[in-house]
Design an enzyme around this catalytic site. Structure first.
Site, PDB file in Angstrom:
ATOM      1  N   SER A  60     -30.894  39.994 -19.754  1.00 51.58           N
ATOM      2  CA  SER A  60     -30.596  40.436 -18.354  1.00 51.58           C
ATOM      3  C   SER A  60     -29.350  40.299 -17.839  1.00 51.58           C
ATOM      4  O   SER A  60     -28.618  39.238 -18.081  1.00 51.58           O
ATOM      5  CB  SER A  60     -31.798  39.408 -17.546  1.00 51.58           C
TER       6      SER A  60
ATOM      7  N   LEU B 194     -30.877  44.637 -10.240  1.00 46.77           N
ATOM      8  CA  LEU B 194     -30.134  45.662  -9.336  1.00 46.77           C
ATOM      9  C   LEU B 194     -30.304  45.026  -7.941  1.00 46.77           C
ATOM     10  O   LEU B 194     -29.282  44.939  -7.059  1.00 46.77           O
ATOM     11  CB  LEU B 194     -31.148  47.023  -9.273  1.00 46.77           C
ATOM     12  N   HIS B 195     -31.573  44.905  -7.488  1.00 45.96           N
ATOM     13  CA  HIS B 195     -31.764  44.068  -6.002  1.00 45.96           C
ATOM     14  C   HIS B 195     -31.241  44.841  -4.886  1.00 45.96           C
ATOM     15  O   HIS B 195     -31.598  44.482  -3.744  1.00 45.96           O
ATOM     16  CB  HIS B 195     -30.986  42.700  -5.971  1.00 45.96           C
TER      17      HIS B 195
ATOM     18  N   CYS C 280     -37.721  31.447 -21.456  1.00 43.37           N
ATOM     19  CA  CYS C 280     -36.568  31.955 -20.700  1.00 43.37           C
ATOM     20  C   CYS C 280     -35.526  31.022 -20.946  1.00 43.37           C
ATOM     21  O   CYS C 280     -35.589  29.709 -20.500  1.00 43.37           O
ATOM     22  CB  CYS C 280     -37.090  32.051 -19.148  1.00 43.37           C
TER      23      CYS C 280
ATOM     24  N   CYS D  28     -38.164  31.672 -11.619  1.00 43.36           N
ATOM     25  CA  CYS D  28     -36.846  32.338 -11.716  1.00 43.36           C
ATOM     26  C   CYS D  28     -35.765  32.050 -10.642  1.00 43.36           C
ATOM     27  O   CYS D  28     -36.345  31.926  -9.341  1.00 43.36           O
ATOM     28  CB  CYS D  28     -37.310  33.772 -11.599  1.00 43.36           C
TER      29      CYS D  28
ATOM     30  N   GLU E  59     -24.817  34.230 -16.915  1.00 43.40           N
ATOM     31  CA  GLU E  59     -24.768  35.815 -17.068  1.00 43.40           C
ATOM     32  C   GLU E  59     -24.592  35.923 -18.807  1.00 43.40           C
ATOM     33  O   GLU E  59     -23.336  35.992 -19.266  1.00 43.40           O
ATOM     34  CB  GLU E  59     -23.640  36.319 -16.236  1.00 43.40           C
TER      35      GLU E  59
ATOM     36  N   CYS F 195     -23.936  35.372  -7.057  1.00 40.91           N
ATOM     37  CA  CYS F 195     -25.057  36.020  -6.408  1.00 40.91           C
ATOM     38  C   CYS F 195     -25.583  35.371  -5.130  1.00 40.91           C
ATOM     39  O   CYS F 195     -25.654  34.033  -5.347  1.00 40.91           O
ATOM     40  CB  CYS F 195     -26.179  36.643  -7.278  1.00 40.91           C
TER      41      CYS F 195
HETATM   42  N1  SAH Z   1     -27.169  36.564 -15.075  1.00 38.70           N
HETATM   43  C1  SAH Z   1     -28.377  37.173 -15.388  1.00 38.70           C
HETATM   44  C2  SAH Z   1     -29.594  36.598 -16.125  1.00 38.70           C
HETATM   45  C3  SAH Z   1     -30.013  35.326 -15.261  1.00 38.70           C
HETATM   46  S1  SAH Z   1     -30.630  35.508 -13.846  1.00 38.70           S
HETATM   47  C4  SAH Z   1     -28.981  38.301 -14.273  1.00 38.70           C
HETATM   48  O1  SAH Z   1     -28.396  37.932 -13.199  1.00 38.70           O
HETATM   49  O2  SAH Z   1     -29.610  39.323 -14.630  1.00 38.70           O
HETATM   50  C5  SAH Z   1     -32.280  36.094 -14.114  1.00 38.70           C
HETATM   51  C6  SAH Z   1     -33.046  36.856 -12.792  1.00 38.70           C
HETATM   52  O3  SAH Z   1     -33.225  35.950 -11.884  1.00 38.70           O
HETATM   53  C7  SAH Z   1     -32.000  37.830 -12.229  1.00 38.70           C
HETATM   54  O4  SAH Z   1     -32.975  38.952 -12.036  1.00 38.70           O
HETATM   55  C8  SAH Z   1     -31.956  37.378 -10.903  1.00 38.70           C
HETATM   56  O5  SAH Z   1     -31.500  38.133 -10.071  1.00 38.70           O
HETATM   57  C9  SAH Z   1     -33.072  36.396 -10.451  1.00 38.70           C
HETATM   58  N2  SAH Z   1     -33.080  35.414  -9.690  1.00 38.70           N
HETATM   59  C10 SAH Z   1     -31.749  34.735  -9.479  1.00 38.70           C
HETATM   60  N3  SAH Z   1     -31.975  33.850  -8.264  1.00 38.70           N
HETATM   61  C11 SAH Z   1     -33.208  34.155  -7.816  1.00 38.70           C
HETATM   62  C12 SAH Z   1     -34.340  33.471  -6.739  1.00 38.70           C
HETATM   63  N4  SAH Z   1     -33.654  32.707  -6.054  1.00 38.70           N
HETATM   64  N5  SAH Z   1     -35.617  33.980  -6.908  1.00 38.70           N
HETATM   65  C13 SAH Z   1     -35.970  35.093  -7.470  1.00 38.70           C
HETATM   66  N6  SAH Z   1     -35.113  35.693  -8.446  1.00 38.70           N
HETATM   67  C14 SAH Z   1     -33.903  34.993  -8.586  1.00 38.70           C
HETATM   68 FE1  SF4 Z   2     -25.940  36.035 -10.330  1.00 40.53          FE
HETATM   69 FE2  SF4 Z   2     -27.525  35.839 -12.698  1.00 40.53          FE
HETATM   70 FE3  SF4 Z   2     -25.320  34.545 -12.209  1.00 40.53          FE
HETATM   71 FE4  SF4 Z   2     -27.551  33.854 -10.826  1.00 40.53          FE
HETATM   72  S1  SF4 Z   2     -26.968  33.387 -12.816  1.00 40.53           S
HETATM   73  S2  SF4 Z   2     -25.101  34.206  -9.953  1.00 40.53           S
HETATM   74  S3  SF4 Z   2     -28.335  35.733 -10.544  1.00 40.53           S
HETATM   75  S4  SF4 Z   2     -25.338  36.682 -12.423  1.00 40.53           S
END
Ligand code: SAH
Ligand code: SF4
Length: 386
Positions: free
Chosen positions: A211, A234-235, A118, A355, A180, A129
């Site tokens: 992702s 998506l979430h 990863c 993650c 991202e 987010c």
């Molecule tokens: N920015 C991209 C890729 C990095 S985040 C994205 O958002 O897809 C990778 C994944 O980890 C995403 O699905 C994200 O929503 C998830 N993620 C972020 N914080 C998390 C947390 N605290 N617990 C579980 N999953 C999380």
């Molecule tokens: Fe959102 Fe992915 Fe950026 Fe975390 S790394 S803030 S989940 S876009």
């Protein structure tokens, strides 16, 4: 030109080209620009990415004068490993310092039939987010292509050094670390070109996953240059909730996001390809039965598999992990509606490698980490001087 400025110019060393991050095409252009044949690109790519060499003198199938020429104008410079941690379950985490002093993290997760690395694409993230530790750290900068591929280079070199008996191989790469990836488009695409190239890492396009939280125009742009696997974070099954969790949803709402995911699949010749939908489950936020039912309906026509990720808590996040009862009810509702669902098990707990827990050490230009910590009456903790 005055003498002074001439002196000054003499002081400035011309910057060497870092070959580590050059895509296969750019490496060919590089060799052509110095009057060499394109096959040199193949030779050098194998040395760098398959054997892990970062010293031109070890490239024994290049003539000595070519090696000298290369040393004068080029280098192979990987980011620096600050520390390497191994969890009781075999998960490995590298903390890696990139130029400027920021740190990023890369994680290797061994499974029975594969080994997934990863990797990060940015230092911090600008998208904020609400449930993500990286987002709370603010944003510092994009990684260069060398820093993106450098994470795979470091892991592959480390596993090579353990020898074949250790049976550790990176078979899959997911861009699910910090950042991202679609907001660092060119560098990520160059790095993925190396991941897929047979003279470099030779990974299958199905085993490289990007992702995204949903930068819709960039999904379309990606479909023009690449056919790696796509995961959408998506979430939430509706815009009202997703606006709160994933702020970029206000710009690119769910309907436009899912339409772009469908267009991505439509460009693929293989009709069996699927989008991965990531859904991080938080206690009493997005884990109710009605959320599961709405999600099942929302995704009814998109070829996809749904990956449920129990929320990984971090300091002061304000959210709680989904309960196991709610997690499995959620999964069952989706499965009863005919969806393919996987549940991501948390790995590397003892080394904070899960993650969304990746936080590195970000020189936060957005000052978001400071504001966040102030709201929680704390001092920013992971803040490094540039
Ligand atoms: N920015 C991209 C890729 C990095 S985040 C994205 O958002 O897809 C990778 C994944 O980890 C995403 O699905 C994200 O929503 C998830 N993620 C972020 N914080 C998390 C947390 N605290 N617990 C579980 N999953 C999380
Ligand atoms: Fe959102 Fe992915 Fe950026 Fe975390 S790394 S803030 S989940 S876009």
């Amino acid at each position: 030109m005055t003498l002074l400025s001439a002196d000054k110019e003499l002081d400035v060393k011309p910057q060497k080209t870092n070959l580590l991050g050059l895509s296969p095409e750019k490496l060919v252009v590089f060799f052509e620009s110095i009057g060499e044949k394109p096959f040199r690109a193949t030779q050098v790519m194998k040395w760098i990415h398959q054997i892990g060499v970062d010293d031109f003198d070890q490239m024994t199938n290049l003539a000595k004068n070519l090696r000298e020429k290369m040393k004068a104008i080029a280098e192979i410079r990987a980011p620096e490993v600050v520390s390497h941690h191994e969890s009781a379950d075999g998960t490995c985490k590298w903390i890696i310092r990139v130029s400027g002093g920021d740190c990023i993290e890369a994680v290797f997760i061994p499974e029975k039939d594969r080994g997934t690395l990863c990797i990060s694409s940015q230092v911090g993230c600008s998208l904020d987010c609400s449930f993500c530790a990286t987002g709370k750290q603010g944003f510092s900068r994009d990684l260069t292509a060398a820093e993106v591929i450098g994470q795979l280079w470091i892991a592959a070199k480390f596993f090579n050094s353990l020898g074949p008996k250790a049976n550790r191989v990176v078979s899959n790469v997911v861009m699910m670390g910090m950042g991202e990836p679609l907001l660092n488009f060119d560098n990520v695409v160059d790095a993925m070109g190396l991941m897929l190239n047979d003279n470099a890492y030779g990974l299958s396009k199905r085993r490289v996953t990007l992702s995204t939280s949903g930068v819709v125009p960039m999904i379309d742009k990606l479909s023009e240059v690449s056919d790696v696997s796509l995961a959408i974070s998506l979430h939430a099954p509706n815009d009202e909730l997703r606006n709160q969790l994933v702020p970029i949803n206000k710009k690119y709402p769910i309907a436009s996001l899912l339409a772009s995911a469908q267009r991505y699949l439509d460009k693929m010749p293989d009709v069996r390809r699927k989008i991965t939908i990531e859904y991080t489950l938080m206690d009493r936020i997005n884990d109710r039965d009605e959320h599961a039912r709405d999600l099942a309906k929302l995704l009814s026509s998109l070829p996809c598999k749904i990956n449920l990720i129990p929320f990984n808590p971090f300091d002061q996040s304000g959210y709680k992990r989904v309960t196991n009862t709610a997690l499995y009810r959620f999964r069952d509702i989706l499965q009863e509606a005919g969806h393919t669902v996987t549940v991501r098990t948390t790995r590397g707990d003892d080394i904070s490698a899960a993650c969304g827990q990746l936080a590195g050490a970000v020189n936060d230009r957005t000052r978001r980490s400071e504001r966040y910590m102030q709201q929680h009456e704390k001092q920013p903790v992971k803040f490094v001087a540039s």
